[in-house]
Design an enzyme around this catalytic site. Structure first.
Site, PDB file in Angstrom:
ATOM      1  N   VAL A   1      32.865 -26.909  -2.151  1.00 47.67           N
ATOM      2  CA  VAL A   1      33.343 -25.548  -1.891  1.00 47.67           C
ATOM      3  C   VAL A   1      33.557 -24.799  -3.199  1.00 47.67           C
ATOM      4  O   VAL A   1      33.220 -23.616  -3.333  1.00 47.67           O
ATOM      5  CB  VAL A   1      34.645 -25.584  -1.068  1.00 47.67           C
ATOM      6  CG1 VAL A   1      35.256 -24.179  -0.970  1.00 47.67           C
ATOM      7  CG2 VAL A   1      34.373 -26.131   0.323  1.00 47.67           C
TER       8      VAL A   1
ATOM      9  N   ASP B   1      -0.732   9.761 -13.662  1.00 46.09           N
ATOM     10  CA  ASP B   1      -1.615  10.906 -13.439  1.00 46.09           C
ATOM     11  C   ASP B   1      -1.019  12.125 -14.131  1.00 46.09           C
ATOM     12  O   ASP B   1       0.198  12.199 -14.340  1.00 46.09           O
ATOM     13  CB  ASP B   1      -1.750  11.195 -11.946  1.00 46.09           C
ATOM     14  CG  ASP B   1      -2.743  10.265 -11.263  1.00 46.09           C
ATOM     15  OD1 ASP B   1      -3.631   9.761 -11.948  1.00 46.09           O
ATOM     16  OD2 ASP B   1      -2.603  10.049 -10.052  1.00 46.09           O
TER      17      ASP B   1
ATOM     18  N   ASP C   1      -2.435   8.928  -6.041  1.00 47.79           N
ATOM     19  CA  ASP C   1      -2.248   9.628  -4.768  1.00 47.79           C
ATOM     20  C   ASP C   1      -3.436   9.474  -3.829  1.00 47.79           C
ATOM     21  O   ASP C   1      -3.287   9.567  -2.621  1.00 47.79           O
ATOM     22  CB  ASP C   1      -1.950  11.112  -4.991  1.00 47.79           C
ATOM     23  CG  ASP C   1      -2.987  11.784  -5.888  1.00 47.79           C
ATOM     24  OD1 ASP C   1      -4.033  11.165  -6.154  1.00 47.79           O
ATOM     25  OD2 ASP C   1      -2.748  12.926  -6.326  1.00 47.79           O
TER      26      ASP C   1
ATOM     27  N   ASP D   1      -7.217   5.281  -5.397  1.00 47.46           N
ATOM     28  CA  ASP D   1      -6.228   4.778  -6.362  1.00 47.46           C
ATOM     29  C   ASP D   1      -5.552   3.499  -5.883  1.00 47.46           C
ATOM     30  O   ASP D   1      -4.861   2.827  -6.658  1.00 47.46           O
ATOM     31  CB  ASP D   1      -5.140   5.840  -6.609  1.00 47.46           C
ATOM     32  CG  ASP D   1      -5.682   7.060  -7.331  1.00 47.46           C
ATOM     33  OD1 ASP D   1      -6.669   6.907  -8.072  1.00 47.46           O
ATOM     34  OD2 ASP D   1      -5.113   8.152  -7.152  1.00 47.46           O
TER      35      ASP D   1
END
Length: 638
Positions: free
Chosen positions: A44, A91, A366, A370
């Site tokens: 424990v 980008d 996007d 890609d």
């Protein structure tokens, strides 16, 4: 941890059996049960029961906070990776810039009205009379709006399209064939100037069409470069006249022997916050790389504005990449900060080349094409506004605002979350090690210091609430001044394993000291033989329990920073104060409320001097940790 727990439990179980005598233990079920309970106590003590829950909650809270900052995390593992990102391949359009194109310059050969109409007709954007502006893709909207400013708003109705060769990133242009008012047909071809100029054999001079000389062609190329150097995105327009509808509207059939009409230069302003974000990334050891389909001169001009590169020698085109072998690209990848005129397939090569340098790479995108490069990157970043569903589905993170600065904010948040999780782990493990050491030492001496239920209380109640609050700690002031951590480093890197052990030992000393003080208060002396016999150690157990609980409450404030002094922290963590107060109240209840106190400790009450002594010993964790932090700062500075 599991292996450590098993080994410790087996060792202690064996040691306890040997200490009591194998024969005695085997013939006495009570002794065997007591020995087993010692091993259970140790299990424990060793296992931080709340760790999994706390870490999961901290991650979830961090992801929620990122979402409020427009960074939507799709995979929890991405949070850790963000904290060690070294290169961001971004980008340009819409991410570094505002994606709000406006035509600001022309280089005309044909009459202006013909040029403006041709640009608008060779576009898929449409003029909206209700809005008073064009609707569609930003670049084409800019061209249609440019024509609209000159009163040319009803062009598609007057000149219906009868044929087309749609835009293709490989050709870098598109062509349409429209009907003219006099019954003839006009082809307009719009695209990258270097490509379109190369397809032209003639040029307008006013209303006349004359052969395109090499001298005039060189002037057009120079005009294109001059506009690109002004950070303008430049498109060229050429035309061709037919007496009837062409039977073949394929690119090969349409795009040759054209008449040059002019150049259109448009500006896409950089996002005002991006330059600061790139500087912040640089200070944090994160390199920013621009990838774009634009002309290299346009790309370099914008990259200079943003501080990505200082001159054109750090830029390369997709055509240059095609001429390089993978080995050459891997060797020279760090020489370039701008990649212009690239195709989607180039992006995967760029990611692979950066990864070959043992860089943790983030890639934005996007379009559908890609997706492979985003999937291959360590952190794939999809665009929430302009991105396709395919791109978003393979991404680890989606930018709700398509903004580069959001990526840097996410990297900062990733570092904060990882730092806080390490603080949580260190806090919980140092406490558990203290429990293990305390139980281990007490067992070797021959007395019981904690019962399993007492250790569970500390692990699940006293530790968990402050640990959660630590996970909500604000980022430290220098978090974006540090270099990215090595992704190969384990969670115990940077002397964290040593920290856990040392802090565990400090807490152990304080807890054992409290136990012996409690025994002394109760008996007036400390006699090991009496303690082993089980006489008069209840007050010592209660004091040790109070000290262990209070040490954890005080220690959570130490863990707001692994190295900085507690007294230099400028921001307050209200959650930590609230959790410490809650843990304190619960500890007081369990030691004062008669039913709970008897369940935990048996029929024993603690005098005021015992409580004050336990609190005083617990408070020592703060000055002792300040000394330890000062020593470690000096060691790590060297």
């Amino acid at each position: 941890l599991t292996i450590m727990v098993i080994v410790i439990c087996v060792v202690i179980f064996g040691v306890d059996i040997i200490r009591h005598g194998v024969g005695n233990v085997l013939t006495d079920p009570t002794a065997l049960l007591d020995t087993f309970m010692v091993a259970v106590s140790l299990a424990v003590a060793a296992i931080p029961e709340g760790l999994v829950a706390v870490v999961t909650i901290v991650l979830s809270l961090g992801v929620t906070k990122m979402a409020k900052r427009q960074a939507i995390i799709r995979k929890l593992s991405a949070v850790e990776t963000l904290g060690c990102t070294q290169t961001i391949c971004s980008d340009k359009t819409g991410t570094l810039t505002q994606n709000k194109m406006t035509v600001v310059k022309h280089e005309l050969a044909a009459p202006k009205e013909k040029f403006l109409a041709g640009m608008a007709l060779c576009s898929d954007a449409q003029w909206d009379d209700d809005l008073g502006e064009a609707v569609g893709e930003p670049t084409e909207c800019a061209l249609v709006n440019d024509a609209g400013k000159a009163g040319l708003t009803g062009l598609t109705a007057e000149h219906p399209r009868v044929g087309e060769a749609p835009f293709d990133s490989g050709r870098k242009m598109m062509s349409v064939v429209v009907e003219t008012l006099d019954g003839e047909y006009e082809q307009y071809t719009k695209g990258a100037p270097d490509v379109v100029i190369g397809l032209c054999t003639h040029i307008y001079e006013g209303d006349k069409v004359v052969p395109l000389t090499e001298e005039r062609r060189a002037e057009l190329v120079a005009a294109n470069k001059a506009m690109a150097d002004e950070a303008l995105r430049v498109l060229a327009l050429a035309s061709r006249t037919y007496t009837e509808v062409p039977s073949d509207c394929s690119p090969a059939a349409l795009e040759h022997d054209l008449v040059f009409c002019g150049l259109s230069g448009m500006i896409d302003p950089v996002r005002p916050e991006v330059a600061d974000a790139i500087r912040e990334a640089h200070d944090a050891g994160i390199r920013t790389v621009m990838i774009t389909g634009d002309h290299i001169d346009t790309a370099v001009a914008i990259a200079k504005q943003l501080g990505i590169v200082t001159d054109r020698s750090h830029a390369i085109t997709g055509a240059d990449l095609d001429r390089m072998s993978d080995e050459e690209l891997d060797a020279h990848i760090e020489d370039y900060g701008v990649y212009a005129r690239v195709q989607p397939e180039h992006k995967t090569r760029i990611v692979e080349a950066w990864k070959s340098r043992d860089q943790i790479v983030a890639m934005t995108g996007d379009g559908v094409n890609d997706a492979p490069s985003i999937k291959r990157a360590d952190i794939g970043v999809g665009m929430g506004i302009t991105g396709t569903d395919v791109t978003k589905n393979v991404a680890d993170m989606v930018l709700a605002d398509d903004n580069f600065a959001t990526i840097i904010g996410a990297c900062e948040e990733g570092r904060r979350i990882y730092d806080n999780i390490r603080k949580v782990i260190q806090f919980l493990l140092s406490a558990n090690l203290a429990e293990v050491f305390s139980v281990f030492i007490a067992t070797l001496i021959g007395f019981t210091i904690f019962q399993p239920v007492q250790l569970l209380w500390v692990n699940l109640v006293t530790d968990c609430f402050p640990a959660l609050a630590l996970g909500m700690e604000d980022a430290e002031g220098d978090i974006m001044k540090r270099k990215p951590r090595n992704a190969k480093d384990g969670v115990f890197a940077g002397h964290m394993g040593l920290d856990c052990v040392v802090q565990g030992l400090i807490i152990t000393v304080l807890v054992l000291a409290s136990f012996f003080v409690g025994v002394y208060f109760d008996m007036g002396y400390i006699h090991i033989a009496d303690m082993i016999a089980g006489n008069a150690d209840e007050e010592g157990v209660m004091m040790a329990f109070i000290t262990l609980n209070m040490v954890e409450i005080f220690h959570c404030f130490n863990m707001r920073s692994r190295r900085a002094s507690l007294f230099t922290m400028k921001k307050e963590n209200k959650w930590l104060w609230a959790s410490a107060a809650l843990a304190l109240v619960l500890t007081v209840i369990v030691t004062v409320q008669p039913t709970l106190a008897e369940m935990f400790f048996g029929p024993v009450t603690l005098e005021l001097k015992g409580v004050l002594a336990a609190l005083g010993l617990a408070f020592l964790i703060i000055p002792l940790m300040e000394i330890y932090k000062a020593i470690m700062r000096a060691v790590e500075k060297e």
